[in-house]
Design an enzyme around this catalytic site. Structure first.
Site, PDB file in Angstrom:
ATOM      1  CB  CYS A   2      -0.948   0.089   1.183  1.00  0.00           C
ATOM      2  SG  CYS A   2      -2.082  -1.274   1.294  1.00  0.00           S
ATOM      3  NE  ARG A  27       4.526   1.784  -0.018  1.00  0.00           N
ATOM      4  CZ  ARG A  27       5.582   1.595   0.760  1.00  0.00           C
ATOM      5  NH1 ARG A  27       6.772   1.828   0.292  1.00  0.00           N
ATOM      6  NH2 ARG A  27       5.438   1.177   1.995  1.00  0.00           N
ATOM      7  CD1 TRP A  75       0.053  -6.291  -3.036  1.00  0.00           C
ATOM      8  CD2 TRP A  75      -0.104  -6.850  -0.869  1.00  0.00           C
ATOM      9  NE1 TRP A  75       0.437  -7.612  -2.910  1.00  0.00           N
ATOM     10  CE2 TRP A  75       0.356  -7.970  -1.594  1.00  0.00           C
ATOM     11  CE3 TRP A  75      -0.275  -6.965   0.500  1.00  0.00           C
ATOM     12  CZ2 TRP A  75       0.649  -9.189  -0.985  1.00  0.00           C
ATOM     13  CZ3 TRP A  75       0.014  -8.187   1.112  1.00  0.00           C
ATOM     14  CH2 TRP A  75       0.468  -9.281   0.372  1.00  0.00           C
ATOM     15  CG  ASN A 101       1.815   1.093   4.229  1.00  0.00           C
ATOM     16  OD1 ASN A 101       2.964   1.501   4.291  1.00  0.00           O
ATOM     17  ND2 ASN A 101       1.547  -0.164   3.994  1.00  0.00           N
ATOM     18  N   GLY A 102      -0.391  -0.703   6.345  1.00  0.00           N
ATOM     19  CA  GLY A 102      -0.019  -1.509   7.508  1.00  0.00           C
ATOM     20  C   GLY A 102      -1.164  -2.423   7.889  1.00  0.00           C
ATOM     21  CD  GLU A 481      16.760 -12.946  -8.004  1.00  0.00           C
ATOM     22  OE1 GLU A 481      16.351 -13.484  -6.961  1.00  0.00           O
ATOM     23  OE2 GLU A 481      16.279 -11.894  -8.463  1.00  0.00           O
ATOM     24  CE  LYS A 485      13.274 -11.101 -10.253  1.00  0.00           C
ATOM     25  NZ  LYS A 485      13.988 -10.822  -9.068  1.00  0.00           N
ATOM     26  CD  GLU A 488       9.836 -11.859  -8.209  1.00  0.00           C
ATOM     27  OE1 GLU A 488       9.765 -11.344  -7.097  1.00  0.00           O
ATOM     28  OE2 GLU A 488      10.776 -11.620  -9.004  1.00  0.00           O
ATOM     29  CG  HIS A 504      19.776 -37.056  -4.557  1.00  0.00           C
ATOM     30  ND1 HIS A 504      20.175 -38.352  -4.369  1.00  0.00           N
ATOM     31  CD2 HIS A 504      20.911 -36.329  -4.745  1.00  0.00           C
ATOM     32  CE1 HIS A 504      21.498 -38.417  -4.424  1.00  0.00           C
ATOM     33  NE2 HIS A 504      21.972 -37.203  -4.657  1.00  0.00           N
ATOM     34  CE  LYS A 603      11.687  -2.395  -6.328  1.00  0.00           C
ATOM     35  NZ  LYS A 603      12.069  -3.729  -6.802  1.00  0.00           N
TER      36      LYS A 603
END
Ligand code: G6P
Length: 608
Positions: A2, A27, A75, A101-102, A481, A485, A488, A504, A603
């Site tokens: 947010c 955000r 968000w 926000n929170g 990574e 990516k 995402e 394995h 983000k």
């Protein structure tokens, strides 16, 4: 998580609020909304589901002349994305509007109490309780009502509120969620991130927990929890605003990938003096360094992956046992951290809730904690014993790229620093490694100059339902990574494994429909990885290889080869990561995805 913004000044607020929300969209982008005084003693609230653009279109033709207002890009946590759940939220009288926000952890109890007193709730959000609490406590002074309100709240919040009776005032408060305020002398602004304030002023105040700020045109008054005026601590921002523009690139992700040579150069530059690695901001005496018997690295997401690279380098060069852990696990365990443990906390944003909690835990156990972050004045810098800044400049695309390479460059410096100060590498070795690190930007430039093989590889990946990434040593991390990516931004399932682990279990997943990306660059384990590639091919899977230029063995067996220039293995995470970033982007575009705004992500994650 947010983004909130507020403006009060002499100009029309609506465009400024929407502009600020666009800059904060990284955000969250589930919904967006603004609230402004309507000029008739009330407030006008406009909200739209989805990205800020939908809100921009909605307000464009609306008559909203107010020069004060607040805005929010969401968000979703409590309540699905909808116009009803979108912020700003109002009280029963319609005179108070709030953005937040929170997470208000005790919102359910507060809501029951407020309902019992006759307050009517319309949304499913935790935030609406704040609007009703302000209504309950308001007696003509919004700041006083805010003080009483926040005293009731448990959890994390950055809140901005307006009241119809004070059409030229915004009241702000925070705890564990970022809030920055600033004024250029006529306009005053509040935002979750300085990017939304930078066009007005470069001298900003990061509010501390428990502080309030009262914004009026040209004035920002900071108060403590008791309402006493506090001398604001100004921080000067030296980021360049060009970072907020796409500068001719089709998306921020590509722009940021192309910025990487400069970012690595800037991060490394100035840290070798008289054949010594200097990291003055670490504030570590020789005695402190000698006492370090263990390093603990904490981070989340991409920052955690940079931590895995750090472990390889610190153990290889400084020979200090090093552990890496995701902050969300570390914070709830009882990790073996002592005063002789050096803790390195990696966070691009410096605001990730889990990483901050892990930092507090490590410090409570007596360890020295150093933050590696990209954001000046961010929370982590104030909670740690020292800070090293990566010089990535503002990163806008939700998928981290340039900040990852900058973090790797930074932890490489830390590893060299510790190795030299512990006497495990001599100056000649350190200087030679430093020069090789400094040569990596040119190699990245070379990789960026021809991406035809990456496009070819993307064709192989774009229609699969699942992909596998394999590599060894430092390049197992590159694969973690790379797979992250792809997940995402293209929404393709991808998993990464240390190549030797494939047999394995994961090898059971392989068939001709599951392509494998293998990093087989020059390294002491190249032959072993090549054998793993043969095992993969024997199961009928297609192989996309990242290999060192001139490696003909790989060309003979792989379905597609992306060559990168030769580098020493310890620096190959820097170079090999670049084609994997480009590959993920290219697959995402071929699948029609919005690479800068991946679904469900934000983000900066300021909630647990
Ligand atoms: C979010 C972002 C990731 C990032 C992670 C950690 O999940 O989407 O890209 O790696 O947070 O963020 P930090 O700011 O602490 O590096």
């Amino acid at each position: 998580m947010c983004g909130i913004v507020g403006y009060v000044g002499n100009n029309q607020a609506k465009g400024i609020l929407v502009g600020g929300l666009r800059q904060l969209e990284y955000r969250g982008y589930d919904s967006a909304g603004i609230a402004v005084p309507d000029g008739a003693g009330g407030l006008e609230v406009v909200c739209r589901v989805g990205k800020v653009q939908a809100l921009a279109e909605a307000v464009e033709g609306m008559e909203l002349p107010a020069s004060c207002g607040i805005g929010h890009t969401r968000w979703a946590t409590h309540g699905k994305p909808s116009e009803t759940n979108a912020h700003p939220h109002k009280d029963c009288s319609g005179k108070v509007a709030v953005v937040h926000n929170g997470i208000i952890e005790n919102y359910a109890a507060l809501r029951d109490e407020l309902r019992a007193q006759g307050h009517e709730f319309v949304s499913e959000t935790d935030t609406e309780t704040v609007a009703h609490l302000l209504e309950r406590y308001y007696e003509g002074d919004l700041a006083a009502a805010m003080r009483k309100t926040v005293a009731q709240l448990q959890g994390a919040y950055g809140i901005a509120a307006i009241h119809a009776d004070h059409p030229q005032q915004i009241v702000v408060s925070r705890k564990d969620s970022p809030i920055v305020v600033g004024t250029d002398g006529s306009s005053s602004l509040v935002a979750s991130d300085m990017v939304a304030v930078m066009d007005y002023t470069r001298d900003v105040v990061f509010l501390e927990d428990g502080q309030l700020a009262v914004l009026t045109p040209g004035s920002v008054e900071v108060q403590d929890a008791a309402g006493r005026a506090v001398e604001p601590q100004l921080t000067h921002i030296d980021w360049d605003t060009e970072a907020a523009e796409r500068a001719g690139y089709p998306d921020f992700m590509l722009k940021e990938i192309h910025e990487q040579p400069r970012v690595v150069r800037d991060t490394v530059s100035g840290h070798l003096k008289d054949n010594k690695i200097v990291l003055e901001d670490l504030n570590l005496s020789q005695e402190d360094i000698e006492a370090i018997d263990q390093v603990y690295i904490i981070g989340c997401g991409t920052s955690y992956h940079a931590g895995l690279v750090a472990r390889e380098l610190i153990e290889a060069w400084a020979r200090i046992p090093t552990r890496v852990e995701v902050a969300s696990e570390f914070r709830y365990r009882n990790p073996i951290v002592t005063p002789s443990t050096l803790v390195i906390a990696l966070s691009q944003s410096g605001e990730t809730a889990d990483t901050l909690a892990a930092v507090r835990l490590a410090r409570s156990k007596g360890a020295k904690v150093f933050a590696v972050t990209n954001v000046m004045g961010s929370r982590i810098t104030r909670e740690s014993d020292g800070t090293l800044y990566v010089k990535a400049n503002m990163e806008i695309s939700v998928a981290a790229t340039k900040s990852f390479l900058a973090q790797i460059a930074c932890v490489t410096l830390i590893a060299l620093f510790l190795a030299q100060r512990k006497g495990r590498l001599n100056s000649r070795q350190v200087v030679s490694l430093f020069h090789e690190l400094r040569a990596t930007p040119a190699q990245i430039e070379y990789i960026l100059s021809d991406t035809s093989a990456i496009e070819e590889a993307a064709e192989l990946l774009k229609d699969c339902h699942s992909a596998m990434y394999v590599g060894r040593g430092i390049n197992a991390t590159t694969c973690y990574e790379g797979a992250l990516k792809l997940k995402e931004i293209s929404y393709l399932h991808a998993e990464a494994y240390a190549a030797g682990e494939l047999k394995h279990g994961p090898i059971a997943l392989l068939d001709p429909s599951v392509p494998v990306v293998a990093v087989v660059t020059e390294s002491p384990t190249r032959m072993q990885t090549l054998s793993n590639v043969q095992e993969i091919l024997a199961r009928g899977a297609k192989v996309i290889a990242i290999a060192t230029e001139g490696d003909e063995d790989v060309r003979e067996i792989a379905d597609c080869v992306i060559y990168i220039p030769p580098v020493r293995d310890c620096f190959s995470a820097i170079t090999a990561s670049v084609p994997l970033q480009l590959l993920a982007r290219s697959v995402a575009l071929k699948r029609g995805c919005d690479v800068d705004h991946p679904r469900n992500l934000a983000k900066s994650v300021t909630v647990e």
